[in-house]
Design an enzyme around this catalytic site. Structure first.
Site, PDB file in Angstrom:
ATOM      1  N   LYS A  22       0.849  -1.214   0.000  1.00 35.50           N
ATOM      2  CA  LYS A  22       0.000   0.000   0.000  1.00 35.50           C
ATOM      3  C   LYS A  22       0.874   1.250   0.000  1.00 35.50           C
ATOM      4  O   LYS A  22       0.635   2.199  -0.742  1.00 35.50           O
ATOM      5  CB  LYS A  22      -0.917   0.017   1.208  1.00 35.50           C
ATOM      6  CG  LYS A  22      -1.933  -1.107   1.268  1.00 35.50           C
ATOM      7  CD  LYS A  22      -2.944  -0.905   2.409  1.00 35.50           C
ATOM      8  CE  LYS A  22      -2.247  -0.849   3.748  1.00 35.50           C
ATOM      9  NZ  LYS A  22      -1.554  -2.130   4.107  1.00 35.50           N
ATOM     10  N   THR A  23       1.907   1.253   0.854  1.00 29.84           N
ATOM     11  CA  THR A  23       2.773   2.435   0.919  1.00 29.84           C
ATOM     12  C   THR A  23       3.536   2.618  -0.384  1.00 29.84           C
ATOM     13  O   THR A  23       3.628   3.732  -0.909  1.00 29.84           O
ATOM     14  CB  THR A  23       3.746   2.335   2.102  1.00 29.84           C
ATOM     15  OG1 THR A  23       3.001   2.196   3.317  1.00 29.84           O
ATOM     16  CG2 THR A  23       4.624   3.584   2.205  1.00 29.84           C
ATOM     17  N   LEU A  24       4.037   1.529  -0.932  1.00 30.30           N
ATOM     18  CA  LEU A  24       4.780   1.621  -2.191  1.00 30.30           C
ATOM     19  C   LEU A  24       3.882   2.183  -3.290  1.00 30.30           C
ATOM     20  O   LEU A  24       4.263   3.115  -4.008  1.00 30.30           O
ATOM     21  CB  LEU A  24       5.311   0.242  -2.598  1.00 30.30           C
ATOM     22  CG  LEU A  24       6.012   0.200  -3.962  1.00 30.30           C
ATOM     23  CD1 LEU A  24       7.178   1.179  -3.998  1.00 30.30           C
ATOM     24  CD2 LEU A  24       6.474  -1.217  -4.290  1.00 30.30           C
ATOM     25  N   LYS A  44      -1.619   9.252   6.031  1.00 32.70           N
ATOM     26  CA  LYS A  44      -1.707   7.957   6.723  1.00 32.70           C
ATOM     27  C   LYS A  44      -2.490   8.224   7.991  1.00 32.70           C
ATOM     28  O   LYS A  44      -1.896   8.579   9.023  1.00 32.70           O
ATOM     29  CB  LYS A  44      -0.315   7.408   7.026  1.00 32.70           C
ATOM     30  CG  LYS A  44      -0.320   6.054   7.769  1.00 32.70           C
ATOM     31  CD  LYS A  44      -0.616   4.892   6.845  1.00 32.70           C
ATOM     32  CE  LYS A  44      -0.501   3.561   7.607  1.00 32.70           C
ATOM     33  NZ  LYS A  44      -0.657   2.377   6.740  1.00 32.70           N
TER      34      LYS A  44
HETATM   35  N1  LIG Z   1       7.208  -4.899  -5.539  1.00 36.27           N
HETATM   36  C1  LIG Z   1       7.985  -5.056  -4.453  1.00 36.27           C
HETATM   37  N2  LIG Z   1       9.241  -5.549  -4.572  1.00 36.27           N
HETATM   38  C2  LIG Z   1      10.022  -5.713  -3.478  1.00 36.27           C
HETATM   39  N3  LIG Z   1       9.665  -5.406  -2.218  1.00 36.27           N
HETATM   40  C3  LIG Z   1       8.404  -4.908  -2.058  1.00 36.27           C
HETATM   41  C4  LIG Z   1       7.517  -4.709  -3.147  1.00 36.27           C
HETATM   42  N4  LIG Z   1       6.345  -4.205  -2.654  1.00 36.27           N
HETATM   43  C5  LIG Z   1       6.517  -4.093  -1.319  1.00 36.27           C
HETATM   44  N5  LIG Z   1       7.748  -4.503  -0.956  1.00 36.27           N
HETATM   45  C6  LIG Z   1       8.299  -4.513   0.397  1.00 36.27           C
HETATM   46  O1  LIG Z   1       7.375  -5.204   1.232  1.00 36.27           O
HETATM   47  C7  LIG Z   1       7.233  -4.507   2.488  1.00 36.27           C
HETATM   48  C8  LIG Z   1       5.778  -4.072   2.629  1.00 36.27           C
HETATM   49  O2  LIG Z   1       5.505  -3.070   1.651  1.00 36.27           O
HETATM   50  P1  LIG Z   1       4.615  -1.802   2.114  1.00 36.27           P
HETATM   51  O3  LIG Z   1       5.195  -1.230   3.358  1.00 36.27           O
HETATM   52  O4  LIG Z   1       4.436  -0.907   0.954  1.00 36.27           O
HETATM   53  O5  LIG Z   1       3.262  -2.583   2.483  1.00 36.27           O
HETATM   54  P2  LIG Z   1       1.985  -1.979   3.184  1.00 36.27           P
HETATM   55  O6  LIG Z   1       0.814  -2.663   2.627  1.00 36.27           O
HETATM   56  O7  LIG Z   1       2.020  -0.501   3.102  1.00 36.27           O
HETATM   57  O8  LIG Z   1       2.218  -2.439   4.704  1.00 36.27           O
HETATM   58  P3  LIG Z   1       1.467  -1.865   6.013  1.00 36.27           P
HETATM   59  O9  LIG Z   1       0.198  -2.671   6.123  1.00 36.27           O
HETATM   60  O10 LIG Z   1       2.437  -2.130   7.107  1.00 36.27           O
HETATM   61  O11 LIG Z   1       1.215  -0.418   5.806  1.00 36.27           O
HETATM   62  C9  LIG Z   1       8.195  -3.330   2.441  1.00 36.27           C
HETATM   63  O12 LIG Z   1       9.433  -3.717   3.037  1.00 36.27           O
HETATM   64  C10 LIG Z   1       8.403  -3.104   0.965  1.00 36.27           C
HETATM   65  O13 LIG Z   1       9.664  -2.521   0.672  1.00 36.27           O
HETATM   66 MG   LIG Z   2       2.034   0.943   4.578  1.00 29.86          MG
END
Ligand SMILES: Nc1ncnc2c1ncn2[C@@H]1O[C@H](COP(=O)(O)OP(=O)(O)OP(=O)(O)O)[C@@H](O)[C@H]1O
Ligand SMILES: [Mg+2]
Ligand SMILES: C[C@H](N)[C@H](N)CCCCCC(=O)O
Length: 237
Positions: A22-24, A44
């Site tokens: 989600k953050t990415l 956020k």
């Molecule tokens: N396409 C990708 N390739 C490699 N690593 C990834 C990829 N997408 C996400 N990640 C890694 O996976 C982890 C989780 O990604 P992210 O933080 O964006 O998820 P999130 O859904 O925002 O999590 P949260 O629920 O904690 O907010 C991070 O360490 C991120 O760098």
């Molecule tokens: Mg996140």
């Protein structure tokens, strides 16, 4: 800075679970809108999980935003333990309040053309005794973008989430396939299945990257497709 008196629009970013990207995707969207000369700010509302004194989601969204906004508007609730937000809030003796979140978002909408709001965990994560992420999304009223962490089990999670988003009365404006498992078997067939069953545009497919560059990955998002989807729904209102 006043956004020429116009109120910015927004997207609510949800995911098939926590840790799916989600953050990415939020960062990539901020860069993508910024590249189209839109002002864009990340939000956020509820951050849980403090690492080395930092709430990384918040830091990353602030860094990707094109406008500067007060931290208390970007992140109204910051709870240190990496656990469910309603539990963390209870331990801290506070209640997560939707009006507080909506007021903060309203202030951000004055500052930017686009507010990219990242939810906490998956769509139905509890936020207080009676409300969850879907109540927050409904209160904000933005179209939803679903981030699907592509791994075995994602079909069920994605289709469940889509059903609940629509049941909440919100538009599912599009989805992003995020390749979090580079070893996933039948990847293309899973993408095709969700293209056939989610009934909303696939905004982009993000590859697994050892070294993540959100700005580079933003080039893989089809913002025009997302905007067409959002306008089409607005015309139907
Ligand atoms: N396409 C990708 N390739 C490699 N690593 C990834 C990829 N997408 C996400 N990640 C890694 O996976 C982890 C989780 O990604 P992210 O933080 O964006 O998820 P999130 O859904 O925002 O999590 P949260 O629920 O904690 O907010 C991070 O360490 C991120 O760098
Ligand atoms: Mg996140
Ligand atoms: C701490 C983690 N990274 C997320 N921000 C919060 C995830 C809450 C998940 C709650 C649940 O669905 O069990």
């Amino acid at each position: 800075m006043a956004n020429r008196g116009k109120m910015g629009k927004g997207y609510f970013i949800t995911g098939t679970s926590t840790g799916v990207g989600k953050t990415l995707v939020s960062r990539a969207l901020l860069h993508a809108f910024g590249a189209r000369n839109n002002t864009a700010v990340g939000m956020k509302p509820v951050a849980v999980g403090c690492e080395n004194g930092q709430y990384m989601d918040v830091e990353l969204l602030l860094a990707a935003s094109t406008v500067i906004a007060p931290r208390e508007q970007v992140n109204p609730y910051a709870l240190a333990p990496p656990i469910a937000p309603h539990i963390a809030a209870g331990q801290a003796g506070i209640t997560i309040d939707m009006t507080t979140i909506c007021k903060a978002c309203f202030e951000l909408q004055k500052k930017a053309d686009l507010v990219i709001v990242e939810g906490t965990g998956g769509f139905l994560v509890p936020l207080n005794e009676y409300q969850d992420g879907s109540d927050m999304a409904r209160a904000l009223g933005f179209p939803v973008i679903l981030v699907v962490g592509m791994q075995l089990g994602c079909l069920n999670h994605a289709l469940l989430t889509a059903k609940v988003v629509r049941g909440t009365g919100l538009q599912l404006a599009g989805w992003v396939a995020n390749r979090i498992d580079p070893q996933m078997i039948a990847f293309d067939e899973n993408i095709l299945t969700l293209k056939q069953r989610l009934n909303c545009p696939l905004v982009g497919v993000l590859p697994f990257e050892q070294n993540i560059d959100a700005k580079k990955l933003s080039l893989l998002l089809d913002i025009a497709k997302l905007e067409r989807s959002t306008h089409m729904n607005a015309d139907r209102m």
